[in-house]
Motif scaffolding. Sequence first.
Motif, PDB file in Angstrom:
ATOM      1  N   TYR A  61      30.193 -22.087  35.155  1.00 13.84           N
ATOM      2  CA  TYR A  61      31.237 -23.492  34.640  1.00 13.84           C
ATOM      3  C   TYR A  61      30.916 -23.999  33.915  1.00 13.84           C
ATOM      4  CZ  TYR A  61      32.072 -28.450  34.765  1.00 13.84           C
ATOM      5  OH  TYR A  61      33.127 -29.721  34.821  1.00 13.84           O
ATOM      6  N   LEU A  62      29.075 -23.899  33.641  1.00 15.15           N
ATOM      7  CA  LEU A  62      28.074 -24.838  32.736  1.00 15.15           C
ATOM      8  C   LEU A  62      28.615 -23.903  31.355  1.00 15.15           C
ATOM      9  CD1 LEU A  62      25.428 -26.327  34.901  1.00 15.15           C
ATOM     10  CD2 LEU A  62      27.410 -27.184  34.120  1.00 15.15           C
ATOM     11  N   ASP A  63      28.983 -22.591  31.692  1.00 21.04           N
ATOM     12  CA  ASP A  63      28.673 -21.857  30.399  1.00 21.04           C
ATOM     13  C   ASP A  63      30.093 -21.789  30.875  1.00 21.04           C
ATOM     14  OD1 ASP A  63      25.678 -20.542  31.247  1.00 21.04           O
ATOM     15  OD2 ASP A  63      26.668 -18.453  32.620  1.00 21.04           O
ATOM     16  N   GLU A  64      31.057 -22.242  31.103  1.00 20.60           N
ATOM     17  CA  GLU A  64      32.000 -22.091  30.414  1.00 20.60           C
ATOM     18  C   GLU A  64      32.261 -23.361  29.528  1.00 20.60           C
ATOM     19  OE1 GLU A  64      35.977 -21.469  28.966  1.00 20.60           O
ATOM     20  OE2 GLU A  64      34.614 -19.918  30.305  1.00 20.60           O
ATOM     21  N   GLN A  65      32.329 -24.709  29.830  1.00 21.24           N
ATOM     22  CA  GLN A  65      31.466 -26.255  28.905  1.00 21.24           C
ATOM     23  C   GLN A  65      30.445 -25.813  27.784  1.00 21.24           C
ATOM     24  OE1 GLN A  65      33.956 -27.791  31.134  1.00 21.24           O
ATOM     25  NE2 GLN A  65      32.867 -29.642  30.616  1.00 21.24           N
ATOM     26  N   ASP A  66      29.136 -25.208  27.756  1.00 21.20           N
ATOM     27  CA  ASP A  66      28.727 -24.702  26.856  1.00 21.20           C
ATOM     28  C   ASP A  66      29.610 -24.268  25.469  1.00 21.20           C
ATOM     29  OD1 ASP A  66      26.187 -24.643  25.586  1.00 21.20           O
ATOM     30  OD2 ASP A  66      26.974 -23.129  25.492  1.00 21.20           O
ATOM     31  N   LYS A  67      30.590 -23.100  26.359  1.00 20.51           N
ATOM     32  CA  LYS A  67      31.587 -22.804  25.366  1.00 20.51           C
ATOM     33  C   LYS A  67      32.320 -24.003  24.242  1.00 20.51           C
ATOM     34  CE  LYS A  67      31.507 -17.907  27.122  1.00 20.51           C
ATOM     35  NZ  LYS A  67      32.062 -16.921  27.950  1.00 20.51           N
ATOM     36  N   ARG A  68      33.268 -24.510  25.404  1.00 21.05           N
ATOM     37  CA  ARG A  68      33.958 -25.401  24.587  1.00 21.05           C
ATOM     38  C   ARG A  68      32.876 -26.238  23.480  1.00 21.05           C
ATOM     39  NH1 ARG A  68      37.083 -26.288  31.017  1.00 21.05           N
ATOM     40  NH2 ARG A  68      38.223 -24.631  30.864  1.00 21.05           N
ATOM     41  N   MET A  69      31.899 -27.003  24.418  1.00 21.08           N
ATOM     42  CA  MET A  69      31.227 -28.101  23.213  1.00 21.08           C
ATOM     43  C   MET A  69      31.500 -27.581  21.734  1.00 21.08           C
ATOM     44  SD  MET A  69      30.296 -30.783  22.821  1.00 21.08           S
ATOM     45  CE  MET A  69      30.038 -31.552  24.307  1.00 21.08           C
ATOM     46  N   ALA A  93      26.231 -19.800  41.516  1.00 13.09           N
ATOM     47  CA  ALA A  93      26.981 -19.089  40.859  1.00 13.09           C
ATOM     48  C   ALA A  93      28.420 -19.852  40.089  1.00 13.09           C
ATOM     49  CB  ALA A  93      26.871 -17.757  41.835  1.00 13.09           C
ATOM     50  N   ALA A  94      29.112 -19.960  41.176  1.00  8.79           N
ATOM     51  CA  ALA A  94      30.117 -20.439  40.711  1.00  8.79           C
ATOM     52  C   ALA A  94      29.389 -21.932  39.181  1.00  8.79           C
ATOM     53  CB  ALA A  94      30.718 -21.318  41.322  1.00  8.79           C
ATOM     54  N   ALA A  95      28.707 -22.353  39.437  1.00  6.24           N
ATOM     55  CA  ALA A  95      28.225 -23.802  38.873  1.00  6.24           C
ATOM     56  C   ALA A  95      28.210 -23.399  37.183  1.00  6.24           C
ATOM     57  CB  ALA A  95      26.946 -24.984  39.593  1.00  6.24           C
ATOM     58  N   ARG A  96      27.010 -21.940  37.541  1.00 11.55           N
ATOM     59  CA  ARG A  96      26.196 -21.713  36.088  1.00 11.55           C
ATOM     60  C   ARG A  96      27.325 -21.313  35.501  1.00 11.55           C
ATOM     61  NH1 ARG A  96      22.761 -19.338  39.898  1.00 11.55           N
ATOM     62  NH2 ARG A  96      23.638 -17.429  40.340  1.00 11.55           N
ATOM     63  N   LEU A 133      21.661 -24.024  42.179  1.00  6.12           N
ATOM     64  CA  LEU A 133      22.205 -24.983  41.281  1.00  6.12           C
ATOM     65  C   LEU A 133      23.326 -25.892  41.976  1.00  6.12           C
ATOM     66  CD1 LEU A 133      22.453 -26.177  38.436  1.00  6.12           C
ATOM     67  CD2 LEU A 133      23.697 -24.165  37.925  1.00  6.12           C
ATOM     68  N   VAL A 134      23.664 -26.792  41.252  1.00  6.31           N
ATOM     69  CA  VAL A 134      25.209 -27.856  41.685  1.00  6.31           C
ATOM     70  C   VAL A 134      25.267 -28.721  40.686  1.00  6.31           C
ATOM     71  CG1 VAL A 134      26.015 -29.990  43.488  1.00  6.31           C
ATOM     72  CG2 VAL A 134      23.844 -28.129  44.322  1.00  6.31           C
ATOM     73  N   THR A 135      26.092 -28.807  40.311  1.00  2.27           N
ATOM     74  CA  THR A 135      26.767 -29.205  39.462  1.00  2.27           C
ATOM     75  C   THR A 135      28.433 -30.121  40.108  1.00  2.27           C
ATOM     76  OG1 THR A 135      27.837 -29.595  37.290  1.00  2.27           O
ATOM     77  CG2 THR A 135      28.370 -27.182  37.950  1.00  2.27           C
ATOM     78  N   LEU A 136      28.514 -31.544  39.605  1.00  2.00           N
ATOM     79  CA  LEU A 136      29.733 -32.229  39.797  1.00  2.00           C
ATOM     80  C   LEU A 136      30.893 -31.925  38.543  1.00  2.00           C
ATOM     81  CD1 LEU A 136      28.081 -35.503  41.589  1.00  2.00           C
ATOM     82  CD2 LEU A 136      28.258 -33.612  42.339  1.00  2.00           C
ATOM     83  N   VAL A 137      31.731 -31.413  39.606  1.00  2.00           N
ATOM     84  CA  VAL A 137      33.359 -31.470  38.934  1.00  2.00           C
ATOM     85  C   VAL A 137      34.321 -32.931  39.361  1.00  2.00           C
ATOM     86  CG1 VAL A 137      32.138 -29.145  38.393  1.00  2.00           C
ATOM     87  CG2 VAL A 137      34.048 -30.192  40.028  1.00  2.00           C
TER      88      VAL A 137
END
Length: 244
Positions: free
Chosen positions: A73-81, A68-71, A46-50
Amino acid sequence: LFGEKYGEEVRVVTMGTALHGDKAGKAYSVELCGGTHVRRTGDIGLVTLVAEGAVAAGVRRIEALTGAAARAYLDEQDKRMRALAGLLKVGAADVPNRVAQLVEERKRLEKELADAKKKLAMGGGGEGGEAPVKTAGAFQLMARVVDGINPKDLKGLADDAKTKLGTGVVVLISVADDGKAAIVTAVTKDLTEKVNAVDLVRIGSEALGGRGGGGRPDMAQAGGPEGAKAEAAISAIEAHLVGL
């Protein structure tokens, strides 16, 4: 690459095969090693641009997380949302629209507050609440220290004051929380051959501990570090008008 130093051997990473054009059959991407120490692109996962931005003309830099770092990060963004959606009492999909509504509402309220401050600064906005006018020599003078007014709004207030005054001189001074002052002087068109707004603002600025100031014969602006001397600045301008 300018500014980079390499040894005799440089690792090169290739990816994919171009299907069309002059590069058909050749590697789709050929890059100097940028730290992607994997055997194949599939190892990245998985790749996610930051982040993304310009580093030079025609050159962009992107930053991304992988694996794993991308996952995480996305989990944390989901919690914030989800937390934000809970605060706004809307579904996650409706968060952008709700935030846009709140931003517009805040802009409207800030404008209403600014308008109310302007009315209050010029005398209160009620009946008979105009700023006082006095006689200074041969001229009418409307001078006031206004509270809570952004310096950039002083010229607009001065224009309004000139219209109400008809003929005369307007002096407005705003003092910020840090004690610094901004001063605007305005002269109605019929008096600019006798009174210059730039001369007046420089007198006021000097009394405020500043120097200079500029503008036009009918409108000028300056500042000074000693806002506590605002009334003294008005008195200095009034004395100058009396002497003309």
